[in-house]
Each structure stands twice: as structure tokens, then as C-alpha cells.
Design a protein around this motif. Structure first.
Motif, PDB file in Angstrom:
ATOM      1  N   ARG A   1      63.280 -70.461  39.072  1.00 33.56           N
ATOM      2  CA  ARG A   1      62.974 -69.578  40.205  1.00 33.56           C
ATOM      3  C   ARG A   1      61.675 -69.954  40.911  1.00 33.56           C
ATOM      4  O   ARG A   1      61.502 -69.674  42.088  1.00 33.56           O
ATOM      5  CB  ARG A   1      62.908 -68.118  39.738  1.00 33.56           C
ATOM      6  N   ALA A   2      60.744 -70.536  40.169  1.00 33.88           N
ATOM      7  CA  ALA A   2      59.444 -70.848  40.772  1.00 33.88           C
ATOM      8  C   ALA A   2      58.787 -72.002  40.024  1.00 33.88           C
ATOM      9  O   ALA A   2      59.095 -72.260  38.860  1.00 33.88           O
ATOM     10  CB  ALA A   2      58.539 -69.621  40.740  1.00 33.88           C
ATOM     11  N   PHE A   3      57.873 -72.668  40.704  1.00 33.67           N
ATOM     12  CA  PHE A   3      57.129 -73.779  40.141  1.00 33.67           C
ATOM     13  C   PHE A   3      55.646 -73.439  40.127  1.00 33.67           C
ATOM     14  O   PHE A   3      55.169 -72.691  40.971  1.00 33.67           O
ATOM     15  CB  PHE A   3      57.344 -75.049  40.974  1.00 33.67           C
ATOM     16  N   ILE A   4      54.912 -74.036  39.183  1.00 39.06           N
ATOM     17  CA  ILE A   4      53.482 -73.786  39.059  1.00 39.06           C
ATOM     18  C   ILE A   4      52.730 -75.096  39.268  1.00 39.06           C
ATOM     19  O   ILE A   4      53.116 -76.131  38.731  1.00 39.06           O
ATOM     20  CB  ILE A   4      53.134 -73.231  37.665  1.00 39.06           C
ATOM     21  N   SER A   5      51.651 -75.015  40.032  1.00 37.20           N
ATOM     22  CA  SER A   5      50.759 -76.153  40.235  1.00 37.20           C
ATOM     23  C   SER A   5      49.335 -75.697  39.914  1.00 37.20           C
ATOM     24  O   SER A   5      48.823 -74.766  40.532  1.00 37.20           O
ATOM     25  CB  SER A   5      50.844 -76.632  41.686  1.00 37.20           C
ATOM     26  N   ASP A   6      48.710 -76.343  38.944  1.00 36.06           N
ATOM     27  CA  ASP A   6      47.352 -75.974  38.547  1.00 36.06           C
ATOM     28  C   ASP A   6      46.370 -76.471  39.606  1.00 36.06           C
ATOM     29  O   ASP A   6      46.262 -77.664  39.858  1.00 36.06           O
ATOM     30  CB  ASP A   6      47.030 -76.584  37.182  1.00 36.06           C
ATOM     31  N   GLN A   7      45.665 -75.552  40.228  1.00 35.89           N
ATOM     32  CA  GLN A   7      44.683 -75.859  41.272  1.00 35.89           C
ATOM     33  C   GLN A   7      43.249 -75.636  40.782  1.00 35.89           C
ATOM     34  O   GLN A   7      42.308 -75.685  41.575  1.00 35.89           O
ATOM     35  CB  GLN A   7      44.940 -74.980  42.500  1.00 35.89           C
ATOM     36  N   SER A   8      43.085 -75.394  39.492  1.00 36.37           N
ATOM     37  CA  SER A   8      41.776 -75.035  38.927  1.00 36.37           C
ATOM     38  C   SER A   8      40.702 -76.069  39.217  1.00 36.37           C
ATOM     39  O   SER A   8      39.541 -75.723  39.459  1.00 36.37           O
ATOM     40  CB  SER A   8      41.891 -74.843  37.413  1.00 36.37           C
ATOM     41  N   HIS A   9      41.053 -77.332  39.170  1.00 35.91           N
ATOM     42  CA  HIS A   9      40.087 -78.406  39.374  1.00 35.91           C
ATOM     43  C   HIS A   9      39.710 -78.591  40.843  1.00 35.91           C
ATOM     44  O   HIS A   9      38.700 -79.211  41.142  1.00 35.91           O
ATOM     45  CB  HIS A   9      40.669 -79.715  38.846  1.00 35.91           C
ATOM     46  N   GLY A  10      40.492 -78.050  41.760  1.00 31.81           N
ATOM     47  CA  GLY A  10      40.285 -78.342  43.167  1.00 31.81           C
ATOM     48  C   GLY A  10      39.824 -77.197  44.036  1.00 31.81           C
ATOM     49  O   GLY A  10      39.604 -77.370  45.227  1.00 31.81           O
ATOM     50  N   ARG A  11      39.670 -76.003  43.455  1.00 28.85           N
ATOM     51  CA  ARG A  11      39.266 -74.845  44.257  1.00 28.85           C
ATOM     52  C   ARG A  11      38.186 -74.050  43.532  1.00 28.85           C
ATOM     53  O   ARG A  11      38.166 -73.980  42.314  1.00 28.85           O
ATOM     54  CB  ARG A  11      40.459 -73.950  44.561  1.00 28.85           C
ATOM     55  N   ILE A  12      37.326 -73.432  44.314  1.00 33.04           N
ATOM     56  CA  ILE A  12      36.181 -72.671  43.810  1.00 33.04           C
ATOM     57  C   ILE A  12      36.269 -71.256  44.358  1.00 33.04           C
ATOM     58  O   ILE A  12      36.654 -71.048  45.507  1.00 33.04           O
ATOM     59  CB  ILE A  12      34.854 -73.329  44.270  1.00 33.04           C
ATOM     60  N   ARG A  13      35.878 -70.279  43.533  1.00 32.37           N
ATOM     61  CA  ARG A  13      35.905 -68.873  43.959  1.00 32.37           C
ATOM     62  C   ARG A  13      34.476 -68.354  44.119  1.00 32.37           C
ATOM     63  O   ARG A  13      33.610 -68.613  43.290  1.00 32.37           O
ATOM     64  CB  ARG A  13      36.666 -68.030  42.937  1.00 32.37           C
ATOM     65  N   ILE A  14      34.251 -67.613  45.200  1.00 30.92           N
ATOM     66  CA  ILE A  14      32.943 -67.030  45.528  1.00 30.92           C
ATOM     67  C   ILE A  14      33.153 -65.544  45.778  1.00 30.92           C
ATOM     68  O   ILE A  14      34.069 -65.163  46.503  1.00 30.92           O
ATOM     69  CB  ILE A  14      32.341 -67.705  46.781  1.00 30.92           C
ATOM     70  N   ARG A  15      32.294 -64.704  45.190  1.00 35.72           N
ATOM     71  CA  ARG A  15      32.411 -63.249  45.377  1.00 35.72           C
ATOM     72  C   ARG A  15      31.284 -62.745  46.265  1.00 35.72           C
ATOM     73  O   ARG A  15      30.124 -63.124  46.119  1.00 35.72           O
ATOM     74  CB  ARG A  15      32.348 -62.534  44.034  1.00 35.72           C
ATOM     75  N   ILE A  16      31.665 -61.832  47.175  1.00 42.04           N
ATOM     76  CA  ILE A  16      30.710 -61.138  48.033  1.00 42.04           C
ATOM     77  C   ILE A  16      31.006 -59.656  47.884  1.00 42.04           C
ATOM     78  O   ILE A  16      32.142 -59.224  48.071  1.00 42.04           O
ATOM     79  CB  ILE A  16      30.862 -61.554  49.506  1.00 42.04           C
ATOM     80  N   SER A  17      29.985 -58.883  47.540  1.00 45.18           N
ATOM     81  CA  SER A  17      30.213 -57.454  47.328  1.00 45.18           C
ATOM     82  C   SER A  17      29.044 -56.645  47.885  1.00 45.18           C
ATOM     83  O   SER A  17      27.979 -57.180  48.156  1.00 45.18           O
ATOM     84  CB  SER A  17      30.414 -57.166  45.840  1.00 45.18           C
TER      85      SER A  17
END
Length: 182
Positions: free
Chosen positions: A89-105
Motif C-alpha cells: 500500500r505504501a513505500f518508505i524512504s528514510d530522509q533522516s540524513h538529508g533533512r533538519i528540523r528547527i522549532r520556533i515557539s
């Protein structure tokens, strides 16, 4: 034979920038999986619990596309368990090495983000749990509202430092009372 390159957190040297009404911080480089296929957010959330993704969240990223984000590194068995549950039904691609998360609160977060994106961040139009692929200035990001005054921007690794510096400039322009935490 040369040594293999080692992974270094791209925003490791950046300190938390905080004021009375705003906080900017780089999040841990945990996991970010892209899921593509014929499934739903609700089905994904149910499979996450079964596969041991306790602190992960599902974020829409387009037609039949989602990101699964969390602050912990994944064991290979967790990703395999999720892939097995979604097989056919769905495929998974690991993007952990290529994307960064930033939080603003903080209470000024939406107002500050409105200076860089065309997304209407009013709570009635972009409620908690909403996510949009958009531009912040000239940089492509996924913008997610985590809470009433809490946002996360996911950006390609190669643009993370530039985006963080742009956000730092906007935070400092908010006025006095800004300090850095190491």
C-alpha cells in the motif's frame, strides 16, 4: 584506504535563541521517514504505535505523502516493521540524513514566521497538526504547527544553516530581551 566520512549535526554549533515571547532551536537529528502510497494519516498513526514509534508524529506532505518525524534515532527493526505493515500500500524512504528540523515557539512565533512565508498561520486557518510544503524566503520547507504557539520547519540539510541564520536575524529583530542558551 581513506576513512569514511562521519556524520556531524549540521546545526551543532548553533545555540538556542530565546526571548520573552520567542524561542528558536535546532532539534535533534532523530528520524524523518517519507511515506508514499495509498494509506491515511490515521492508518499510519496506528502502525507507528505497533512498530514502536512512541514519540513520532505523522505530517501530511502532499497527495498520498507523509513525513514521520521524531527526535530519536531508529533501530532498523522499527523501520522494517513499519515497511512490512504498509507492504503493498505504501513505500518508505528514510530522509533522516538529508533533512533538519528547527522549532520556533512562543507568542511571537506566528507573527515572525509570517514575515517569511505566504502561509496564513492564523489558528483558524492553520490549526494544530496542520502542515504545508512552502517557501520561507527562498528556501523550501515543510512548516508544521505543533501547538498553539509552537511550529517546526523541516528543511533540506544543505539549506539548514542558511535558514537558521535567517530565523536568528528575524528573532533578534523582534526586540530586546533576547538571549542565547548554549
Amino acid at each position: 584506504m581513506p576513512d569514511l566520512p562521519t556524520s556531524k549535526p549540521v546545526l551543532a554549533g548553533k545555540s538556542v535563541l530565546q526571548g520573552e515571547t520567542i524561542r528558536l532551536e535546532a532539534l535533534p537529528e532523530g528520524h524523518l521517514l517519507q511515506v508514499m502510497g495509498a494509506t491515511t494519516s490515521e492508518e499510519l498513526a496506528a502502525h507507528l504505535a505497533a512498530a514502536g514509534f512512541e514519540d513520532s508524529s505523522v505530517r501530511p506532505a502532499g497527495y498520498r505523502q507523509w513525513f514521520i518525524a521524531g527526535s530519536e534515532r531508529l533501530a532498523g527493526s522499527q523501520e522494517r516493521a513499519l515497511a512490512d505493515a504498509l507492504a503493498g500500500r505504501a513505500f518508505i524512504s528514510d530522509q533522516s540524513h538529508g533533512r533538519i528540523r528547527i522549532r520556533i515557539s512562543g507568542s511571537s512565533a506566528a507573527r515572525m514566521l509570517n514575515r517569511g512565508t505566504a502561509v496564513d498561520l492564523h489558528l483558524a486557518n492553520f490549526p494544530e497538526g496542520s502542515s504545508a510544503m512552502t517557501l520561507f524566503g527562498h528556501i523550501s520547507v515543510q512548516l508544521t504547527r505543533l501547538g498553539m504557539e509552537d511550529f517546526e520547519l523541516t528543511v533540506l540539510r544543505s539549506f539548514a544553516e542558511s535558514l537558521y541564520e535567517e530565523l536568528e536575524t528575524l528573532v533578534v529583530s523582534q526586540g530586546a530581551g533576547i538571549w542565547r542558551n548554549s
